[in-house]
Design a protein around this motif. Structure first.
Motif, mmCIF file in Angstrom:
data_model
loop_
_atom_site.group_PDB
_atom_site.id
_atom_site.type_symbol
_atom_site.label_atom_id
_atom_site.label_comp_id
_atom_site.label_asym_id
_atom_site.label_seq_id
_atom_site.Cartn_x
_atom_site.Cartn_y
_atom_site.Cartn_z
ATOM 1 N N TYR A 184 -3.755 60.346 15.393
ATOM 2 C CA TYR A 184 -2.544 59.850 16.065
ATOM 3 C C TYR A 184 -1.867 58.762 15.225
ATOM 4 N N TRP A 185 -2.660 57.861 14.659
ATOM 5 C CA TRP A 185 -2.123 56.782 13.821
ATOM 6 C C TRP A 185 -1.373 57.368 12.619
ATOM 7 N N ALA A 186 -1.933 58.406 12.033
ATOM 8 C CA ALA A 186 -1.319 59.013 10.847
ATOM 9 C C ALA A 186 -0.092 59.857 11.181
ATOM 10 N N ASP A 187 -0.127 60.600 12.299
ATOM 11 C CA ASP A 187 0.871 61.649 12.520
ATOM 12 C C ASP A 187 1.877 61.382 13.642
ATOM 13 N N GLU A 188 1.538 60.511 14.603
ATOM 14 C CA GLU A 188 2.421 60.329 15.756
ATOM 15 C C GLU A 188 2.856 58.883 15.968
ATOM 16 N N TYR A 189 2.011 57.940 15.639
ATOM 17 C CA TYR A 189 2.341 56.533 15.851
ATOM 18 C C TYR A 189 3.580 56.153 15.051
ATOM 19 N N ASP A 190 4.479 55.402 15.677
ATOM 20 C CA ASP A 190 5.756 55.032 15.060
ATOM 21 C C ASP A 190 5.755 53.545 14.703
ATOM 22 N N TRP A 191 5.326 53.244 13.466
ATOM 23 C CA TRP A 191 5.327 51.845 13.045
ATOM 24 C C TRP A 191 6.732 51.271 13.032
ATOM 25 N N ARG A 192 7.710 52.038 12.643
ATOM 26 C CA ARG A 192 9.077 51.506 12.562
ATOM 27 C C ARG A 192 9.573 51.040 13.932
ATOM 28 N N ALA A 193 9.185 51.733 14.999
ATOM 29 C CA ALA A 193 9.556 51.285 16.345
ATOM 30 C C ALA A 193 8.860 49.966 16.675
ATOM 31 N N ALA A 194 7.591 49.853 16.291
ATOM 32 C CA ALA A 194 6.858 48.611 16.530
ATOM 33 C C ALA A 194 7.458 47.469 15.711
ATOM 34 N N GLU A 195 7.810 47.772 14.471
ATOM 35 C CA GLU A 195 8.430 46.775 13.596
ATOM 36 C C GLU A 195 9.741 46.271 14.201
ATOM 37 N N ALA A 196 10.538 47.189 14.750
ATOM 38 C CA ALA A 196 11.804 46.793 15.374
ATOM 39 C C ALA A 196 11.556 45.921 16.594
ATOM 40 N N GLU A 197 10.522 46.249 17.367
ATOM 41 C CA GLU A 197 10.196 45.425 18.535
ATOM 42 C C GLU A 197 9.764 44.026 18.120
ATOM 43 N N LEU A 198 8.949 43.943 17.094
ATOM 44 C CA LEU A 198 8.548 42.623 16.584
ATOM 45 C C LEU A 198 9.756 41.829 16.120
ATOM 46 N N ASN A 199 10.686 42.484 15.457
ATOM 47 C CA ASN A 199 11.851 41.791 14.899
ATOM 48 C C ASN A 199 12.902 41.435 15.941
ATOM 49 N N GLU A 200 12.705 41.849 17.183
ATOM 50 C CA GLU A 200 13.555 41.348 18.258
ATOM 51 C C GLU A 200 13.268 39.878 18.552
ATOM 52 N N LEU A 201 12.121 39.405 18.116
ATOM 53 C CA LEU A 201 11.740 38.007 18.282
ATOM 54 C C LEU A 201 12.077 37.227 17.019
ATOM 55 N N ASP A 202 12.074 35.902 17.132
ATOM 56 C CA ASP A 202 12.451 35.029 16.019
ATOM 57 C C ASP A 202 11.199 34.590 15.269
ATOM 58 N N HIS A 203 11.051 35.068 14.038
ATOM 59 C CA HIS A 203 9.874 34.798 13.212
ATOM 60 C C HIS A 203 10.225 33.799 12.108
ATOM 61 N N PHE A 204 9.216 32.988 11.749
ATOM 62 C CA PHE A 204 9.401 32.001 10.691
ATOM 63 C C PHE A 204 8.076 31.832 9.946
ATOM 64 N N THR A 205 8.155 31.232 8.768
ATOM 65 C CA THR A 205 6.962 30.794 8.057
ATOM 66 C C THR A 205 7.174 29.372 7.566
ATOM 67 N N THR A 206 6.070 28.675 7.372
ATOM 68 C CA THR A 206 6.104 27.351 6.782
ATOM 69 C C THR A 206 4.738 27.113 6.143
ATOM 70 N N ALA A 207 4.640 26.102 5.308
ATOM 71 C CA ALA A 207 3.361 25.750 4.678
ATOM 72 C C ALA A 207 2.836 24.464 5.305
ATOM 73 N N ILE A 208 1.584 24.487 5.745
ATOM 74 C CA ILE A 208 0.924 23.312 6.321
ATOM 75 C C ILE A 208 -0.471 23.219 5.732
ATOM 76 N N ASP A 209 -0.801 22.062 5.207
ATOM 77 C CA ASP A 209 -2.136 21.828 4.639
ATOM 78 C C ASP A 209 -2.487 22.891 3.595
ATOM 79 N N GLY A 210 -1.502 23.272 2.786
ATOM 80 C CA GLY A 210 -1.728 24.227 1.715
ATOM 81 C C GLY A 210 -1.816 25.673 2.150
ATOM 82 N N GLN A 211 -1.522 25.950 3.425
ATOM 83 C CA GLN A 211 -1.673 27.304 3.956
ATOM 84 C C GLN A 211 -0.343 27.815 4.505
ATOM 85 N N ASN A 212 -0.014 29.051 4.177
ATOM 86 C CA ASN A 212 1.138 29.682 4.802
ATOM 87 C C ASN A 212 0.842 29.916 6.274
#
Length: 376
Positions: A52-80
């Motif tokens: 199912y993961w290989a043939d039916e699961y839709d990562w692009r749909a999941a990616e779009a759902e994740l990107n509906e939220l506001d994501h950021f990165t920053t460095a703290i104590d030497g760690q992303n």
């Protein structure tokens, strides 16, 4: 001060094709007839999930759902540090940092974030900050030793200050519970309260006392966990690097390593899908796979549980609320906990297990709202 940079979830076509190829070309082990799940992840189920993961699961749909939220990165104590920062439309919303555990990711919170930021009553609204733990998901692998729950809590409290929040609450389950508690310990001037859905303690010195049937059942699950279900913890807390080769090179290996825990730790009828949807499970696992953090996430166990580590903390004076879900893997009676915690709120939930934000998001969101009303 390090910059806070907007982040977009974007996995390449090449990475997707590589995953699909590995799943289709997997080399399968043998399995004893009628073994079921007794020896670990049942092969027939894992084969179907891999297909199912290989043939039916839709990562692009999941990616779009994740990107509906506001994501950021920053460095703290030497760690992303990657984090979701979802501000409510209500400007007076209460800031809340929510932390996941293993084998979770920020995917755990996809259903609950909107319930917290935009509730029916604006007075219950939160600005939600949901970081990926160091070594997990889009935070990427840790770059040095020592990323236990205390160091992570200090990084997360610094993140809250960097975002301009001088008073806030913390919430979490699994490692997120310990991290949230440690945020309360290390930043008591700003973290006003902690809400958790996972809390455990051993019996007090004067004995266990009289136990209810529900408390006996909870302790029975804890005993089963330690005798039959904690092998992964022994490996991850001692030799995570050895495990990392299999998790990083084999998509089926990563799949089985996490799926087995979702069957064992959710409130289900014998299938994972009765508690968590198949697509949501695979989105969670995909974050580990695409970021190659199966091994680095395991290091949290080594850093926190090794002999002499200070990663679990001591007594907590910060006001604490507990949502106790009936099929949690480890439960302790409330009175066992009261010497070490300032418990001001306790809810015995009707349904749900270890992955509460995925299994029972509405019930968990309601309990979080109820607890934090007293601090607004």
């Amino acid at each position: 001060m390090s910059e806070i940079t907007p982040f977009t979830v974007e996995i390449s076509d090449a990475a997707l094709e590589d995953l699909q190829r590995r799943l289709r070309d997997a080399r399968w082990p043998d399995q004893l007839p009628d073994a079921g799940w007794d020896y670990g992840a049942e092969m027939g189920y894992i084969q179907e999930l891999a297909r199912y993961w290989a043939d039916e699961y839709d990562w692009r749909a999941a990616e779009a759902e994740l990107n509906e939220l506001d994501h950021f990165t920053t460095a703290i104590d030497g760690q992303n540090i990657h984090f979701i920062h979802q501000r409510s439309s209500h400007p007076d919303a209460y800031p809340l940092i929510i932390s996941h555990g293993w084998p979770g990711t920020v995917v755990e919170f996809l259903d609950i974030i909107g319930m917290l930021t935009e509730p029916d009553d604006p007075a219950d609204a939160f600005h939600v900050i949901a970081p990926s733990l160091p070594g997990y998901g889009f935070s990427g692998p840790t770059a040095d030793r020592g990323w236990d729950t205390v160091r992570t809590a200090k990084a997360f409290s610094e993140l809250m200050g960097r975002l301009g929040y001088d008073r806030y609450g913390a919430q979490g389950g699994d490692w997120g519970s310990m991290i949230s508690q440690n945020i309360g310990r290390c930043d008591p001037d700003h973290c006003e309260a902690v809400h958790v859905n996972f809390l455990f303690a051993t019996a007090p010195e004067d004995g266990p006392g009289e136990l209810t049937e529900a408390e006996q059942a909870g302790l029975g699950r804890a005993n089963l966990y330690f005798t039959e279900g904690a092998g992964y913890m022994q490996i991850q807390s001692t030799k995570p690097q050895t495990l990392a080769y299999g998790l990083t090179d084999s998509a089926v290996g990563q799949l089985a390593w996490i799926a087995e825990k979702f069957l064992a730790w959710t409130d289900n009828d014998g299938t994972i899908e009765s508690a968590v949807s198949r697509d949501r499970l695979l989105t969670n696992i995909s974050l580990y796979w695409f970021t190659a953090t199966g091994g680095s996430s395991a290091r949290m166990y080594y850093e926190t549980l090794r002999p002499g580590a200070a990663g679990l903390g001591g007594p907590l004076s910060t006001p604490l609320g507990m949502a106790s879900f009936p099929m949690e893997i480890m439960q302790a009676p409330r009175r066992w906990l009261e010497d070490n915690y300032n418990i001001v709120h306790w809810s015995d939930m009707a349904e749900g297990g270890h992955f509460a934000a995925m299994e029972e998001p509405e019930a968990l969101a309601q309990d979080i709202r109820e607890f934090f009303r007293r601090f607004r």
